[in-house]
Design a protein around this motif. Structure first.
Motif, PDB file in Angstrom:
ATOM      1  N   ALA A  10       0.849  -1.187   0.000  1.00 31.75           N
ATOM      2  CA  ALA A  10       0.000   0.000   0.000  1.00 31.75           C
ATOM      3  C   ALA A  10       0.881   1.231   0.000  1.00 31.75           C
ATOM      4  O   ALA A  10       1.989   1.211   0.539  1.00 31.75           O
ATOM      5  N   PRO A  11       0.447   2.309  -0.645  1.00 34.69           N
ATOM      6  CA  PRO A  11       1.262   3.532  -0.651  1.00 34.69           C
ATOM      7  C   PRO A  11       1.557   3.986   0.768  1.00 34.69           C
ATOM      8  O   PRO A  11       0.683   3.909   1.651  1.00 34.69           O
ATOM      9  N   PRO A  12       2.767   4.445   1.036  1.00 31.10           N
ATOM     10  CA  PRO A  12       3.104   4.922   2.393  1.00 31.10           C
ATOM     11  C   PRO A  12       2.270   6.146   2.749  1.00 31.10           C
ATOM     12  O   PRO A  12       1.981   6.987   1.900  1.00 31.10           O
ATOM     13  N   LEU A  13       1.919   6.231   4.031  1.00 31.91           N
ATOM     14  CA  LEU A  13       1.069   7.312   4.499  1.00 31.91           C
ATOM     15  C   LEU A  13       1.736   7.981   5.682  1.00 31.91           C
ATOM     16  O   LEU A  13       2.167   7.320   6.627  1.00 31.91           O
ATOM     17  N   LEU A  14       1.852   9.322   5.613  1.00 23.85           N
ATOM     18  CA  LEU A  14       2.413  10.109   6.718  1.00 23.85           C
ATOM     19  C   LEU A  14       1.273  10.616   7.572  1.00 23.85           C
ATOM     20  O   LEU A  14       0.411  11.350   7.098  1.00 23.85           O
ATOM     21  N   LEU A  15       1.249  10.192   8.818  1.00 24.40           N
ATOM     22  CA  LEU A  15       0.181  10.582   9.737  1.00 24.40           C
ATOM     23  C   LEU A  15       0.631  11.791  10.535  1.00 24.40           C
ATOM     24  O   LEU A  15       1.696  11.781  11.168  1.00 24.40           O
ATOM     25  N   SER A  16      -0.170  12.860  10.511  1.00 22.29           N
ATOM     26  CA  SER A  16       0.155  14.073  11.268  1.00 22.29           C
ATOM     27  C   SER A  16      -0.148  13.861  12.735  1.00 22.29           C
ATOM     28  O   SER A  16      -1.094  13.151  13.097  1.00 22.29           O
ATOM     29  N   GLY A  17       0.637  14.474  13.574  1.00 20.40           N
ATOM     30  CA  GLY A  17       0.406  14.387  15.003  1.00 20.40           C
ATOM     31  C   GLY A  17      -0.651  15.374  15.457  1.00 20.40           C
ATOM     32  O   GLY A  17      -1.441  15.889  14.667  1.00 20.40           O
ATOM     33  N   SER A  18      -0.658  15.633  16.771  1.00 13.85           N
ATOM     34  CA  SER A  18      -1.630  16.550  17.357  1.00 13.85           C
ATOM     35  C   SER A  18      -1.358  17.983  16.908  1.00 13.85           C
ATOM     36  O   SER A  18      -0.229  18.371  16.627  1.00 13.85           O
ATOM     37  N   ASP A  19      -2.420  18.782  16.843  1.00 12.18           N
ATOM     38  CA  ASP A  19      -2.290  20.186  16.451  1.00 12.18           C
ATOM     39  C   ASP A  19      -1.736  21.059  17.571  1.00 12.18           C
ATOM     40  O   ASP A  19      -1.237  22.152  17.316  1.00 12.18           O
ATOM     41  N   ARG A  20      -1.834  20.592  18.817  1.00 12.61           N
ATOM     42  CA  ARG A  20      -1.407  21.442  19.924  1.00 12.61           C
ATOM     43  C   ARG A  20       0.113  21.422  20.059  1.00 12.61           C
ATOM     44  O   ARG A  20       0.790  20.482  19.618  1.00 12.61           O
ATOM     45  N   ASP A  21       0.641  22.466  20.633  1.00 14.09           N
ATOM     46  CA  ASP A  21       2.079  22.571  20.801  1.00 14.09           C
ATOM     47  C   ASP A  21       2.586  21.517  21.780  1.00 14.09           C
ATOM     48  O   ASP A  21       1.862  21.063  22.670  1.00 14.09           O
ATOM     49  N   LEU A  22       3.842  21.158  21.611  1.00 15.11           N
ATOM     50  CA  LEU A  22       4.449  20.188  22.506  1.00 15.11           C
ATOM     51  C   LEU A  22       4.678  20.813  23.875  1.00 15.11           C
ATOM     52  O   LEU A  22       4.945  22.001  23.996  1.00 15.11           O
ATOM     53  N   ASP A  23       4.566  19.972  24.897  1.00 14.96           N
ATOM     54  CA  ASP A  23       4.861  20.418  26.248  1.00 14.96           C
ATOM     55  C   ASP A  23       5.590  19.294  26.972  1.00 14.96           C
ATOM     56  O   ASP A  23       5.962  18.284  26.377  1.00 14.96           O
ATOM     57  N   LEU A  24       5.798  19.471  28.263  1.00 20.89           N
ATOM     58  CA  LEU A  24       6.586  18.504  29.026  1.00 20.89           C
ATOM     59  C   LEU A  24       5.932  17.138  29.099  1.00 20.89           C
ATOM     60  O   LEU A  24       6.610  16.133  29.321  1.00 20.89           O
ATOM     61  N   GLU A  25       4.617  17.069  28.916  1.00 17.35           N
ATOM     62  CA  GLU A  25       3.888  15.810  29.019  1.00 17.35           C
ATOM     63  C   GLU A  25       3.521  15.240  27.655  1.00 17.35           C
ATOM     64  O   GLU A  25       2.741  14.290  27.584  1.00 17.35           O
ATOM     65  N   SER A  26       4.046  15.786  26.564  1.00 14.45           N
ATOM     66  CA  SER A  26       3.690  15.319  25.220  1.00 14.45           C
ATOM     67  C   SER A  26       4.149  13.880  25.021  1.00 14.45           C
ATOM     68  O   SER A  26       5.193  13.456  25.532  1.00 14.45           O
ATOM     69  N   THR A  27       3.372  13.122  24.222  1.00 13.62           N
ATOM     70  CA  THR A  27       3.651  11.712  23.974  1.00 13.62           C
ATOM     71  C   THR A  27       3.929  11.481  22.492  1.00 13.62           C
ATOM     72  O   THR A  27       3.787  12.388  21.664  1.00 13.62           O
ATOM     73  N   GLN A  29       2.287   9.936  20.237  1.00 12.45           N
ATOM     74  CA  GLN A  29       1.150  10.053  19.332  1.00 12.45           C
ATOM     75  C   GLN A  29       0.961  11.478  18.821  1.00 12.45           C
ATOM     76  O   GLN A  29       0.204  11.702  17.877  1.00 12.45           O
ATOM     77  N   GLU A  30       1.664  12.437  19.388  1.00 10.37           N
ATOM     78  CA  GLU A  30       1.582  13.821  18.929  1.00 10.37           C
ATOM     79  C   GLU A  30       2.603  14.139  17.845  1.00 10.37           C
ATOM     80  O   GLU A  30       2.621  15.257  17.331  1.00 10.37           O
ATOM     81  N   LEU A  31       3.452  13.169  17.484  1.00 14.33           N
ATOM     82  CA  LEU A  31       4.458  13.369  16.450  1.00 14.33           C
ATOM     83  C   LEU A  31       3.975  12.805  15.121  1.00 14.33           C
ATOM     84  O   LEU A  31       2.985  12.071  15.055  1.00 14.33           O
ATOM     85  N   GLN A  32       4.716  13.110  14.060  1.00 17.79           N
ATOM     86  CA  GLN A  32       4.394  12.595  12.738  1.00 17.79           C
ATOM     87  C   GLN A  32       4.894  11.152  12.624  1.00 17.79           C
ATOM     88  O   GLN A  32       6.084  10.880  12.787  1.00 17.79           O
ATOM     89  N   LEU A  33       3.981  10.248  12.332  1.00 17.30           N
ATOM     90  CA  LEU A  33       4.294   8.822  12.231  1.00 17.30           C
ATOM     91  C   LEU A  33       4.036   8.342  10.807  1.00 17.30           C
ATOM     92  O   LEU A  33       3.106   8.814  10.133  1.00 17.30           O
ATOM     93  N   TYR A  34       4.840   7.377  10.364  1.00 16.84           N
ATOM     94  CA  TYR A  34       4.700   6.803   9.022  1.00 16.84           C
ATOM     95  C   TYR A  34       3.972   5.467   9.130  1.00 16.84           C
ATOM     96  O   TYR A  34       4.345   4.605   9.937  1.00 16.84           O
ATOM     97  N   ASN A  35       2.944   5.339   8.314  1.00 16.05           N
ATOM     98  CA  ASN A  35       2.184   4.085   8.257  1.00 16.05           C
ATOM     99  C   ASN A  35       2.500   3.397   6.925  1.00 16.05           C
ATOM    100  O   ASN A  35       1.895   3.682   5.893  1.00 16.05           O
ATOM    101  N   PHE A  36       3.491   2.521   6.909  1.00 16.66           N
ATOM    102  CA  PHE A  36       3.912   1.829   5.680  1.00 16.66           C
ATOM    103  C   PHE A  36       4.130   0.361   6.027  1.00 16.66           C
ATOM    104  O   PHE A  36       5.152  -0.015   6.591  1.00 16.66           O
TER     105      PHE A  36
END
Length: 450
Positions: A10-27, A29-36
């Motif tokens: 399947a074509p590779p897909l770039l998944l965008s993370g959360s729209d909110r700014d990063l903070d000390l508790e960011s995880t 799932q808030e980053l850009q992940l590749y689904n390939f």
């Protein structure tokens, strides 16, 4: 573009993370992940075409009949192809064969992992694996790829935020300390102004008492010499209620003396509480320190809470007495708040039988044996503050204990955390909290006896 891939890619897909700014508790799932994801039966040639069109892809997730099998990074795959005879050996081979040769430890983390924790785990890998991407497992049991550079950039951003937060907190703490110092000077000045008229009252009470006694003696002498007082004197004695005035005057003077003494002690306690410590610690009386705090909060505990003092024989302790005043104020206020809340609940529900709210303060000198023969036994001054309140739940107690830790940065600094820091960092002592729901809470403070 899709027809250029085999049916199992399947074509590779770039998944965008959360729209909110990063903070000390960011995880993660808030980053850009590749689904390939690619079936392990596909060939290296087919995957190489995908990497050629998507050079930023960190790697490929290998699945067999839709089930996760492993991961090969783009860098690792290209290393196989550029080897001598690598294209002849691996280009037409299925990915299962390449993966059997390229099998390396894979870092798999849940998507709820904090970014800073993920970066620490990634850096603990062996040097040859530091550039390998991270496999992120979602809550739906699917697997995605995180580029290590993306994780590194996010980690540095959060480190910058953390530095800024530390700076702002240090500035706020400096402002707060300056406020408290100014407030302490202000209260100390007001207390000094109060002590002046109290001193006048206290100094003149002895003279007023003596003058009153002398006047009563003079009146008694006149009465003994007058065989029959005139009606005007008898009328005046009845009008001023002389028979009541004579004993009540002495009681009034005694009450004024008691009130002036209590006011003097309270003002001195305020001065001691607002004491500004010097650069070096000085010997101080801990019992007087505790009594000063109890006198200040007496208006809250009077008639509601029983205070039991079990004071032992303590030598003067070298300490920063102003900071210890703050510690005892924090701990006693914490116990008083819990006990008063419990007293209110008891009044609303009188059927439930409870003991009278009580705070027990115990002090003693203890010895602790050394674990090594070279080091002598240590002597400590122990202060125990125990109440019979409702206690603290395990969840809240865990949060309090975490706020004591440097690694767990609390968003809000609590009074107990401040007390812990004063005892351990400033005095080299020990601070312990134990609590049981329905039994009560106990604070243990150990101060080294030099």
């Amino acid at each position: 573009m899709a027809q250029e891939y085999c049916s199992e890619i399947a074509p590779p897909l770039l998944l965008s993370g959360s729209d909110r700014d990063l903070d000390l508790e960011s995880t993660l799932q808030e980053l850009q992940l590749y689904n390939f994801q690619v079936e392990i039966s596909c060939t290296g040639t087919e995957v190489a075409k995908v990497f050629e069109k998507n050079p930023l892809l960190p790697g490929v997730i290998l699945v067999e009949q839709g089930k996760y099998t492993g991961m090969i990074s783009q860098r690792r795959l290209l290393e196989f192809f550029i080897r001598p005879y690598g294209q002849e050996l691996f280009f037409s081979q299925p990915l299962s064969v390449i993966y059997s040769y390229a099998r390396t430890p894979i870092l798999i983390l849940p998507e709820t992992t904090p970014i800073l924790a993920a970066m620490q785990l990634a850096l603990r890998r062996s040097p040859e694996l530091l550039a390998e991407p991270v496999v992120v497992q979602t809550v739906h049991d699917t697997y995605k790829l995180l580029d290590i550079q993306q994780l590194n950039i996010a980690s540095w951003q959060i480190r910058g935020i953390e530095t800024q937060v530390r700076y702002e907190r240090s500035q706020a703490q400096m402002i707060q300390n300056d406020k408290m110092a100014n407030l302490g000077r202000l209260v100390d000045g007001i207390a000094h102004e109060i002590l002046d008229p109290v001193g006048f009252i206290w100094g003149n009470l002895t003279y007023v008492s003596n003058y009153s006694q002398d006047l009563l003696k003079l009146i008694a002498a006149y009465e003994s010499k007058l065989s029959s007082p005139c009606e005007e004197i008898n009328y005046l004695k009845q009008e001023i209620e002389f028979d009541f005035l004579e004993p009540d005057l002495l009681q009034a003077l005694t009450s004024i003396r008691t009130g002036a003494e209590r006011l003097k002690k309270l003002v001195i306690s305020l001065q001691n509480f607002c004491h500004i410590d010097e650069v070096y610690p000085k010997p101080a009386d801990l019992h007087a320190c505790i009594d000063n705090i109890l006198l200040i909060i007496n208006s809250r505990i009077q008639g509601e809470i029983e205070i039991i003092r079990n004071y032992g024989r303590l030598p003067p302790i070298s300490c920063f007495i102003g900071q210890l005043h703050q510690v005892f104020m924090n701990l006693l206020s914490h116990s008083v708040d819990l006990l008063l809340d419990e007293a209110v609940r008891h009044r609303l529900n009188p059927i439930k039988q409870t003991n009278k709210p009580r705070i027990e303060i115990t002090t003693e000198v203890i010895s602790q044996e050394s674990t090594t023969p070279e080091v002598p036994d240590s002597r400590w001054v122990a202060i125990y503050i125990q109440d019979n309140g409702p206690g603290i739940s395990d969840k809240l107690k865990q949060q309090i204990l975490e706020s004591f830790s440097v690694e767990k940065r609390a968003n809000k600094e609590t009074s107990l955390a401040v007390s812990y820091r004063i005892i351990t960092a400033r005095h080299g002592g020990k601070f312990n909290l134990s609590s049981e729901v329905g039994v009560g809470t106990k604070f243990t403070i150990l101060l080294p006896l030099l």
